[in-house]
Design a protein around this motif. Structure first.
Motif, PDB file in Angstrom:
ATOM      1  N   LEU A  80       0.823  -1.210   0.000  1.00 42.21           N
ATOM      2  CA  LEU A  80       0.000   0.000   0.000  1.00 42.21           C
ATOM      3  C   LEU A  80       0.859   1.264   0.000  1.00 42.21           C
ATOM      4  O   LEU A  80       0.502   2.265  -0.614  1.00 42.21           O
ATOM      5  N   GLY A  81       1.996   1.187   0.695  1.00 39.96           N
ATOM      6  CA  GLY A  81       2.891   2.344   0.713  1.00 39.96           C
ATOM      7  C   GLY A  81       3.390   2.677  -0.678  1.00 39.96           C
ATOM      8  O   GLY A  81       3.441   3.852  -1.075  1.00 39.96           O
ATOM      9  N   ALA A  82       3.754   1.655  -1.437  1.00 40.55           N
ATOM     10  CA  ALA A  82       4.238   1.878  -2.807  1.00 40.55           C
ATOM     11  C   ALA A  82       3.135   2.435  -3.689  1.00 40.55           C
ATOM     12  O   ALA A  82       3.352   3.367  -4.481  1.00 40.55           O
ATOM     13  N   VAL A  83       1.907   1.884  -3.530  1.00 41.61           N
ATOM     14  CA  VAL A  83       0.783   2.351  -4.349  1.00 41.61           C
ATOM     15  C   VAL A  83       0.478   3.815  -4.070  1.00 41.61           C
ATOM     16  O   VAL A  83       0.330   4.640  -5.000  1.00 41.61           O
ATOM     17  N   PHE A  84       0.380   4.181  -2.791  1.00 43.46           N
ATOM     18  CA  PHE A  84       0.025   5.560  -2.462  1.00 43.46           C
ATOM     19  C   PHE A  84       1.175   6.524  -2.736  1.00 43.46           C
ATOM     20  O   PHE A  84       0.940   7.702  -3.031  1.00 43.46           O
ATOM     21  N   THR A  85       2.405   6.070  -2.642  1.00 46.83           N
ATOM     22  CA  THR A  85       3.538   6.931  -3.004  1.00 46.83           C
ATOM     23  C   THR A  85       3.471   7.300  -4.482  1.00 46.83           C
ATOM     24  O   THR A  85       3.643   8.468  -4.862  1.00 46.83           O
ATOM     25  N   LEU A  86       3.214   6.290  -5.318  1.00 44.05           N
ATOM     26  CA  LEU A  86       3.082   6.560  -6.749  1.00 44.05           C
ATOM     27  C   LEU A  86       1.870   7.445  -7.035  1.00 44.05           C
ATOM     28  O   LEU A  86       1.930   8.358  -7.871  1.00 44.05           O
ATOM     29  N   LEU A  87       0.768   7.191  -6.320  1.00 43.49           N
ATOM     30  CA  LEU A  87      -0.450   7.951  -6.541  1.00 43.49           C
ATOM     31  C   LEU A  87      -0.266   9.420  -6.181  1.00 43.49           C
ATOM     32  O   LEU A  87      -0.625  10.319  -6.960  1.00 43.49           O
ATOM     33  N   PHE A  88       0.303   9.668  -4.997  1.00 45.79           N
ATOM     34  CA  PHE A  88       0.474  11.055  -4.563  1.00 45.79           C
ATOM     35  C   PHE A  88       1.593  11.758  -5.319  1.00 45.79           C
ATOM     36  O   PHE A  88       1.619  12.984  -5.412  1.00 45.79           O
ATOM     37  N   THR A  89       2.538  10.982  -5.849  1.00 48.52           N
ATOM     38  CA  THR A  89       3.575  11.578  -6.697  1.00 48.52           C
ATOM     39  C   THR A  89       2.979  12.001  -8.035  1.00 48.52           C
ATOM     40  O   THR A  89       3.298  13.069  -8.583  1.00 48.52           O
ATOM     41  N   TYR A  90       2.099  11.153  -8.555  1.00 48.03           N
ATOM     42  CA  TYR A  90       1.450  11.449  -9.832  1.00 48.03           C
ATOM     43  C   TYR A  90       0.511  12.644  -9.686  1.00 48.03           C
ATOM     44  O   TYR A  90       0.458  13.523 -10.551  1.00 48.03           O
ATOM     45  N   ALA A 103      -4.580   5.533   5.443  1.00 51.07           N
ATOM     46  CA  ALA A 103      -4.700   4.408   4.513  1.00 51.07           C
ATOM     47  C   ALA A 103      -3.799   3.252   4.922  1.00 51.07           C
ATOM     48  O   ALA A 103      -4.201   2.081   4.887  1.00 51.07           O
ATOM     49  N   LEU A 104      -2.555   3.570   5.314  1.00 55.29           N
ATOM     50  CA  LEU A 104      -1.623   2.513   5.707  1.00 55.29           C
ATOM     51  C   LEU A 104      -2.081   1.801   6.973  1.00 55.29           C
ATOM     52  O   LEU A 104      -1.920   0.580   7.106  1.00 55.29           O
ATOM     53  N   SER A 105      -2.629   2.568   7.919  1.00 54.95           N
ATOM     54  CA  SER A 105      -3.091   1.929   9.160  1.00 54.95           C
ATOM     55  C   SER A 105      -4.220   0.940   8.869  1.00 54.95           C
ATOM     56  O   SER A 105      -4.231  -0.179   9.394  1.00 54.95           O
ATOM     57  N   ALA A 106      -5.167   1.341   8.000  1.00 62.80           N
ATOM     58  CA  ALA A 106      -6.258   0.434   7.638  1.00 62.80           C
ATOM     59  C   ALA A 106      -5.729  -0.786   6.892  1.00 62.80           C
ATOM     60  O   ALA A 106      -6.146  -1.930   7.145  1.00 62.80           O
TER      61      ALA A 106
END
Length: 336
Positions: A80-90, A103-106
């Protein structure tokens, strides 16, 4: 203490603590109502992770399984960390750190739950394999015990006239082997049986009658007309075993009493005697306070039989001392 298990479970709690920081920081800045709701959810989930680490450690799971659960947690964070890192970078968003933490806690909690169920599945498979092995072992042991007991009884008949004292001793050994065989069989059957409603008072009356016929002793019984509990047919074996122990160790004229008490949600069966009592070392072995070794293994299957049968009925066994100085063993069952 097992350091690897401690480290694995501590990592679960540490995940919750780390993710809690940005969420609390966001709440302290006075966000909009929806942000407050998300923050509260994030706080609860993060605190849940902290608690999960403690709970998993106190469950005393094996090191391998603790690491497996921690691995699932780590996998959830990484993916999830990788997914959201890419998402927020994009597409950068405001309060990305806060949203990232929620999101990571969930995701971490979800993966920990998956890990726990994975461990339970593996443990269930291990237990099934162990049970199969025990079933085979029990069958072989019982067959050998029965065979050896029959051989001894045959030998007794050959020497009874020439040496009656030796014959009596050998016959006693054969009887002990037969009893062990019956106890093993009773335990095996109890493990496969589902509890049902049993009249404990009637069961104890049957035990008293059997004791009078088999040992020629009068066992005092104090019980209500009926006392129904969740148990099974082998409850009688457990109570009979306690009475038999009292007869064997109580001398020529033992005083034995059975008390059946309905107490709230439980039914208690207490067997007392005036014998020497159960040695502390024996009690500690049966209750699990002391580990079994080659030098310390108890005197037989009797008390183990009692404990295993009662525990299969979701009951408990406790040991004490009677008013006459002998043993007092209480079986506590769930009232039906």
């Amino acid at each position: 203490m097992k350091p690897l298990r401690l480290a694995a479970t501590a990592s679960l709690s540490l995940t919750g603590v780390v993710l809690l920081v940005p969420i609390l920081n966001h709440l302290l800045t006075g966000p909009l109502p929806l942000g407050i709701v998300l923050g509260v959810v994030g706080v609860l989930v993060s605190l849940g992770l902290v608690a999960v680490g403690v709970v998993v450690y106190r469950l005393d799971v094996s090191q391998t399984n603790a690491v497996r659960i921690a691995g699932w947690n780590f996998l959830g964070i990484v993916v999830l960390g990788a997914v959201f890192t890419l998402l927020f970078t994009y597409r950068p968003v405001e309060d990305a750190g806060f949203l990232f933490a929620v999101a990571l806690s969930a995701g971490a909690v979800a993966h920990v739950i998956i890990g726990v169920y994975d461990v339970r599945r593996i443990r269930a498979e291990e237990l099934a394999t162990e049970r199969e092995r025990l079933a085979v072992l029990n069958t072989l042991v019982r067959h050998n015990l029965r065979h050896e007991a029959q051989r001894l009884l045959f030998a007794v008949e050959q020497v009874r006239d020439a040496n009656p004292e030796t014959a009596a001793e050998v016959e006693a050994v054969a009887d002990d082997l037969t009893e062990i065989n019956e106890n093993v069989h009773a335990v095996e059957e109890a493990f496969d049986a589902e509890p049902y409603d049993v009249d404990v008072a009637a069961t104890c009356r049957s035990v008293v009658e059997d004791a009078r016929e088999e040992y020629d002793v009068d066992v005092a019984l104090t019980a209500p007309e009926t006392a129904t509990a969740r148990a099974g047919e082998h409850l009688q074996d457990a109570v009979s075993e306690l009475v038999e122990n009292a007869v064997e160790h109580g001398g020529d004229d033992p005083t034995i009493e059975i008390d059946v008490v309905v107490d709230g949600e439980t039914v208690d069966v207490t067997v007392t005697d005036d014998g020497p009592g159960i040695p502390e070392s024996e009690r500690e072995l049966v209750t699990g306070e002391r580990s079994i070794t080659q030098l310390e293994h108890g005197s037989g299957l009797g008390l183990w039989l009692v404990r295993w049968i009662v525990e299969e009925y979701d009951g408990t066994v406790s040991f004490g001392e009677s008013e006459r100085g002998g043993a007092a063993v209480t079986l506590t069952l769930q009232r039906a």
